[in-house]
Design an enzyme around this catalytic site. Structure first.
Site, PDB file in Angstrom:
ATOM      1  N   LYS A   1       0.124   4.389  -0.064  1.00 44.94           N
ATOM      2  CA  LYS A   1      -0.621   5.457   0.319  1.00 44.94           C
ATOM      3  C   LYS A   1      -0.269   6.686  -0.618  1.00 44.94           C
ATOM      4  O   LYS A   1      -0.513   6.461  -1.637  1.00 44.94           O
ATOM      5  CB  LYS A   1      -0.089   5.566   1.550  1.00 44.94           C
ATOM      6  CG  LYS A   1      -0.230   4.380   2.712  1.00 44.94           C
ATOM      7  CD  LYS A   1       0.327   4.636   4.123  1.00 44.94           C
ATOM      8  CE  LYS A   1      -0.030   3.208   4.949  1.00 44.94           C
ATOM      9  NZ  LYS A   1       0.196   3.203   6.398  1.00 44.94           N
TER      10      LYS A   1
ATOM     11  N   SER B   1       3.902  -2.447  10.190  1.00 44.47           N
ATOM     12  CA  SER B   1       5.355  -2.649  10.545  1.00 44.47           C
ATOM     13  C   SER B   1       5.874  -4.041  10.037  1.00 44.47           C
ATOM     14  O   SER B   1       6.781  -4.491  10.568  1.00 44.47           O
ATOM     15  CB  SER B   1       5.785  -2.273  11.802  1.00 44.47           C
ATOM     16  OG  SER B   1       5.430  -0.997  12.264  1.00 44.47           O
TER      17      SER B   1
ATOM     18  N   ASN C   1       0.913  -1.171   0.145  1.00 45.45           N
ATOM     19  CA  ASN C   1      -0.007   0.180   0.061  1.00 45.45           C
ATOM     20  C   ASN C   1       0.965   1.191  -0.059  1.00 45.45           C
ATOM     21  O   ASN C   1       1.454   1.331   1.122  1.00 45.45           O
ATOM     22  CB  ASN C   1      -0.803  -0.093   1.291  1.00 45.45           C
ATOM     23  CG  ASN C   1      -1.728   1.323   1.235  1.00 45.45           C
ATOM     24  OD1 ASN C   1      -1.736   1.914   0.355  1.00 45.45           O
ATOM     25  ND2 ASN C   1      -2.247   1.366   2.501  1.00 45.45           N
TER      26      ASN C   1
ATOM     27  N   GLU D   1      -6.428   4.579   8.130  1.00 43.21           N
ATOM     28  CA  GLU D   1      -6.031   6.110   7.840  1.00 43.21           C
ATOM     29  C   GLU D   1      -7.467   6.603   7.351  1.00 43.21           C
ATOM     30  O   GLU D   1      -8.021   7.723   7.725  1.00 43.21           O
ATOM     31  CB  GLU D   1      -4.924   6.251   7.091  1.00 43.21           C
ATOM     32  CG  GLU D   1      -3.761   5.848   7.723  1.00 43.21           C
ATOM     33  CD  GLU D   1      -2.595   5.398   7.010  1.00 43.21           C
ATOM     34  OE1 GLU D   1      -2.705   5.774   5.653  1.00 43.21           O
ATOM     35  OE2 GLU D   1      -1.608   5.051   7.780  1.00 43.21           O
TER      36      GLU D   1
ATOM     37  N   GLY E   1       3.387   1.992  10.834  1.00 44.74           N
ATOM     38  CA  GLY E   1       4.235   2.972  10.613  1.00 44.74           C
ATOM     39  C   GLY E   1       4.844   3.230  11.995  1.00 44.74           C
ATOM     40  O   GLY E   1       5.680   4.595  11.972  1.00 44.74           O
TER      41      GLY E   1
ATOM     42  N   HIS F   1      -9.314   1.405   5.362  1.00 45.81           N
ATOM     43  CA  HIS F   1      -8.031   1.380   6.030  1.00 45.81           C
ATOM     44  C   HIS F   1      -7.980   2.211   7.161  1.00 45.81           C
ATOM     45  O   HIS F   1      -8.898   3.104   7.364  1.00 45.81           O
ATOM     46  CB  HIS F   1      -6.797   2.006   5.099  1.00 45.81           C
ATOM     47  CG  HIS F   1      -5.556   1.881   5.798  1.00 45.81           C
ATOM     48  ND1 HIS F   1      -5.194   2.781   6.383  1.00 45.81           N
ATOM     49  CD2 HIS F   1      -4.465   0.906   5.381  1.00 45.81           C
ATOM     50  CE1 HIS F   1      -3.891   2.446   6.808  1.00 45.81           C
ATOM     51  NE2 HIS F   1      -3.347   1.419   6.220  1.00 45.81           N
TER      52      HIS F   1
HETATM   53  P1  13P Z   1       3.687   0.100   7.590  1.00 45.36           P
HETATM   54  O1  13P Z   1       3.943  -1.190   6.779  1.00 45.36           O
HETATM   55  O2  13P Z   1       4.186   1.358   7.163  1.00 45.36           O
HETATM   56  O3  13P Z   1       3.434  -0.038   9.158  1.00 45.36           O
HETATM   57  O4  13P Z   1       1.940   0.216   7.105  1.00 45.36           O
HETATM   58  C1  13P Z   1       0.967  -0.668   7.184  1.00 45.36           C
HETATM   59  C2  13P Z   1      -0.141  -0.200   6.474  1.00 45.36           C
HETATM   60  O5  13P Z   1      -0.747   0.594   6.738  1.00 45.36           O
HETATM   61  C3  13P Z   1      -0.547  -1.045   5.214  1.00 45.36           C
HETATM   62  O6  13P Z   1      -1.912  -0.631   4.709  1.00 45.36           O
END
Ligand code: 13P
Length: 247
Positions: free
Chosen positions: A10, A210, A8, A96, A170, A94
């Site tokens: 983003k 992560s 992803n 977010e 993250g 998601h």
């Molecule tokens: P990270 O792998 O950066 O923690 O992000 C995970 C994520 O939100 C994938 O959709």
């Protein structure tokens, strides 16, 4: 069950990233294996990315869709529009989107249905916050999200679920392997109660939060983990290929 390794991106990337599928294949040439590779770039490069993946055995997905087919929804893309680009998947709900853009369970369910009608495979995200985990409510929260976010027509292959604990995204933090196993087992249990074992056993459940080359081998070895949804480590093809190599 096949393993899905999904990146992803983003809101990262530009058109120079159209090179990345070829870069990935240089690093991880094995095609048509039991691993599906999926890149979810920002919407402006979906169609070009589909073209860049021609012959690479890499699927493309979007990061969100609207639940309506068309209309006065400035700034939104319908599932049909996404399907028209040649994308095959769409991430829905998601954390977010849930936290920043107000996607709630009912809306996630409506978007998931819209994606299915457009022949896209939705990747429906669920996961608890840090406070919810610390209060011992992770299973309850995930169970409630699943019940509200998954439409009634699951057939085992028309959606994917991603368990992404919000506090692990993250941050470099991950649940223990035992905690990941417990939640994935709980998700499978919820799906079995609702849809029966025949359907529930076919639904892919990904882990996200992560994931990196160093922890992928342990996470992906878990019985109920059928892949990973990767943020930061999916931006670099070196680390994405390293994760795929751990499958
Ligand atoms: P990270 O792998 O950066 O923690 O992000 C995970 C994520 O939100 C994938 O959709």
């Amino acid at each position: 069950m096949k393993t899905l390794i999904a990146a992803n991106w983003k809101m990262h990337g530009n058109l120079s990233w159209l090179q990345k599928p070829a870069d990935f294949r240089r690093l991880f040439p094995a095609k048509n294996t039991n691993i599906d590779i999926l890149l979810c770039p920002p919407a402006h490069m979906l169609q070009a990315m589909v073209r860049a993946c021609d012959g690479q055995d890499i699927a493309i997905g979007a990061q969100n869709c609207h639940d309506q087919i068309k209309g006065a929804f400035t700034g939104e893309l319908s599932a049909d529009m996404i399907a028209e680009t040649g994308a095959k998947y769409v991430i829905i709900g998601h954390s977010e989107r849930r936290a920043i853009f107000g996607d709630n369970d009912a809306w996630v369910a409506a978007k998931t249905s819209a994606a299915q009608k457009a022949c896209l495979k939705p990747i429906v995200c669920v996961g608890e916050s840090r406070e919810e985990r610390e209060a011992g409510k992770a299973e309850e929260v995930v169970g409630t999200q699943l019940a509200g976010s998954i439409p009634a027509n699951a057939d085992g292959e028309n959606l994917v679920i991603a368990y992404e604990p919000v506090w692990a995204i993250g941050t470099g933090l991950t649940p223990t392997i035992e905690d990941i196993a417990t939640i994935h087992d709980h998700i499978r249990g919820c799906l079995t109660i609702r849809f029966g074992n025949k359907i529930a056993s076919k639904i892919q459940i990904l882990y996200g939060g992560s994931v990196k080359p160093e922890n992928a081998i342990e996470i992906l070895a878990l019985k109920d983990v059928a892949g990973a949804l990767i943020g930061g480590a999916g931006l670099e093809m070196q680390s994405l290929a390293a994760i795929a190599s751990e499958v």
